[in-house]
Design an enzyme around this catalytic site. Sequence first.
Site, mmCIF file in Angstrom:
data_model
loop_
_atom_site.group_PDB
_atom_site.id
_atom_site.type_symbol
_atom_site.label_atom_id
_atom_site.label_comp_id
_atom_site.label_asym_id
_atom_site.label_seq_id
_atom_site.Cartn_x
_atom_site.Cartn_y
_atom_site.Cartn_z
ATOM 1 N N ASP A 96 131.093 50.001 27.388
ATOM 2 C CA ASP A 96 130.911 48.926 28.712
ATOM 3 C C ASP A 96 129.907 48.344 27.855
ATOM 4 O O ASP A 96 129.442 46.817 28.530
ATOM 5 C CB ASP A 96 130.403 49.349 30.177
ATOM 6 C CG ASP A 96 131.500 49.515 30.679
ATOM 7 O OD1 ASP A 96 132.934 49.087 30.101
ATOM 8 O OD2 ASP A 96 131.337 49.495 32.220
ATOM 9 N N HIS A 138 122.349 44.960 35.808
ATOM 10 C CA HIS A 138 122.652 46.173 35.981
ATOM 11 C C HIS A 138 121.971 46.968 35.272
ATOM 12 O O HIS A 138 121.824 48.124 35.421
ATOM 13 C CB HIS A 138 124.684 46.170 35.751
ATOM 14 C CG HIS A 138 125.156 45.760 36.358
ATOM 15 N ND1 HIS A 138 124.923 45.923 37.681
ATOM 16 C CD2 HIS A 138 126.319 45.124 36.382
ATOM 17 C CE1 HIS A 138 126.297 45.439 38.596
ATOM 18 N NE2 HIS A 138 126.588 44.302 37.386
ATOM 19 N N GLY A 146 126.490 47.634 33.038
ATOM 20 C CA GLY A 146 127.347 46.925 33.080
ATOM 21 C C GLY A 146 127.179 45.202 32.296
ATOM 22 O O GLY A 146 126.838 44.538 32.927
ATOM 23 N N ASP A 173 126.776 36.730 42.643
ATOM 24 C CA ASP A 173 127.326 38.054 41.849
ATOM 25 C C ASP A 173 128.573 38.762 43.105
ATOM 26 O O ASP A 173 128.641 39.053 43.948
ATOM 27 C CB ASP A 173 127.425 39.132 41.368
ATOM 28 C CG ASP A 173 127.340 39.260 39.206
ATOM 29 O OD1 ASP A 173 128.746 39.697 39.803
ATOM 30 O OD2 ASP A 173 127.145 38.610 38.746
ATOM 31 N N HIS A 175 129.186 41.546 41.957
ATOM 32 C CA HIS A 175 128.390 43.268 42.070
ATOM 33 C C HIS A 175 127.490 43.420 42.701
ATOM 34 O O HIS A 175 127.019 41.979 41.933
ATOM 35 C CB HIS A 175 129.311 43.758 40.088
ATOM 36 C CG HIS A 175 130.275 43.376 39.544
ATOM 37 N ND1 HIS A 175 130.804 41.834 39.006
ATOM 38 C CD2 HIS A 175 130.958 44.501 39.455
ATOM 39 C CE1 HIS A 175 131.465 42.821 38.439
ATOM 40 N NE2 HIS A 175 131.930 44.113 38.212
ATOM 41 N N ASP A 261 131.698 35.253 38.950
ATOM 42 C CA ASP A 261 132.494 36.434 38.885
ATOM 43 C C ASP A 261 132.765 36.342 39.880
ATOM 44 O O ASP A 261 134.000 37.407 40.530
ATOM 45 C CB ASP A 261 132.539 38.029 38.502
ATOM 46 C CG ASP A 261 131.192 38.227 38.633
ATOM 47 O OD1 ASP A 261 130.964 37.794 39.678
ATOM 48 O OD2 ASP A 261 130.981 39.240 38.105
ATOM 49 N N TYR A 300 133.584 35.972 34.184
ATOM 50 C CA TYR A 300 134.773 36.451 32.832
ATOM 51 C C TYR A 300 135.826 35.816 32.194
ATOM 52 O O TYR A 300 136.646 35.449 31.777
ATOM 53 C CB TYR A 300 135.112 38.380 33.016
ATOM 54 C CG TYR A 300 134.033 38.588 33.336
ATOM 55 C CD1 TYR A 300 132.961 38.963 32.134
ATOM 56 C CD2 TYR A 300 133.040 38.984 34.090
ATOM 57 C CE1 TYR A 300 131.970 39.366 32.389
ATOM 58 C CE2 TYR A 300 131.993 39.693 34.875
ATOM 59 C CZ TYR A 300 130.779 39.792 33.742
ATOM 60 O OH TYR A 300 130.226 40.350 34.114
#
EC number: 3.5.1.98
Length: 405
Positions: A96, A138, A146, A173, A175, A261, A300
């Site tokens: 990652d 992250h 991440g 986000d 996440h 995202d 992304y």
Amino acid sequence: MGFGKKKVSYFYDEDVGNYHYGPQHPMKPHRVRMVHNLVVNYNLHEKMNVITPVRATLNDMTRCHTDEYIDFLHRVTPDTMEKFQPHQLKFNVGDDCPVFDGLYEFCSISAGGSIGAAQELNSGNAEIAVNWAGGLHHAKKREASGFCYVNDIALAALELLKYHQRVLYIDIDVHHGDGVEEFFYTTDRVMTCSFHKFGEYFPGTGHIKDTGIGVGKNYAVNVPLRDGINDENYESVFKPIISHIMQWFRPEAVILQCGTDSLAGDRLGCFNLSMRGHASCVRFLKSFKVPLICVGGGGYTVRNVARVWTYETGILNDEELDENLPYNDYLQYYGPDYKLNVLPNNMENHNSRPYLDATIAEIIENLRSLAFAPSVQMQPRPQDFTFEKKEEQKVATEEIMDERV
């Protein structure tokens, strides 16, 4: 102060698009170059202070991260990876978070832009500062996570705290903003508020019951959402929660992480926000007229990242941009419609009204337990980030390396 009357400072390093995580990796720093190209072709750059960030040094980054971890990022390269294999495991660098050419420089650009954004607010040079190369939420104190290596947001928040009693961090986000939350989980001077997909989804944190500990109890706000949330539902949650936080916490500065995202059709996301739905969060925050930093984050499907961050740059400058994209260097990315828009799709929305109402009610109840906005006793103010000259940075690097030997 010499910038004139421009209220927005915008950070961009023309090298940022040169870095490459790898051919199959979804994170593409090139998207920041695409944003900048659109910003210039919409003539937004003429309305802002456009600043090349001073790159963060080893010492700057160790305000948040351990010396050992930053030293590793500084020294590891694709050619020396074998030598650093045990360190890669220790610092969670691998699939990652790969080692790529220029990794340390990429981190120093991202972090330097966010620290610089904070300094623009602290000095009064700008009311709003933008660093689309930042938002890497992250990254942890001693490890990557991440796609994030250095937590530029935490570094910016620390810089803001030198001049502001209370700082609010908001994350849209898809996440959970786990790294930033972790840095400030025990303090009442930084409130973190993350709106994210929760349940069998990276990074797996961000439960509504996770509200901080000790002095920081109730100063971490987590808004767990489900797949397919649309503009209307998102706004119905975002506005009341942020309104209550602004009223109860009364931040003196705000950092907004604008990860894209959460848009419909994102390669890794599972929400269904349109461009205008996502941007309504930026518009709403701007309406409070509190000093504001906007940073990037996830995203992304690069053509949509570029569209939305450009549109949001327009909002920050009080400009409504033409829906027909101007000619730009990456026009082929935006076919077949060549429009400044991201539309929702027909994915199923798993967020019921009772679920959202119960979430809002629980969060607002937690906020009510905050008796008043915390104040800070008078104390010596830490030195500002100075971004040492290259010679000084070299000495600092050598000292750290000597300690390792």
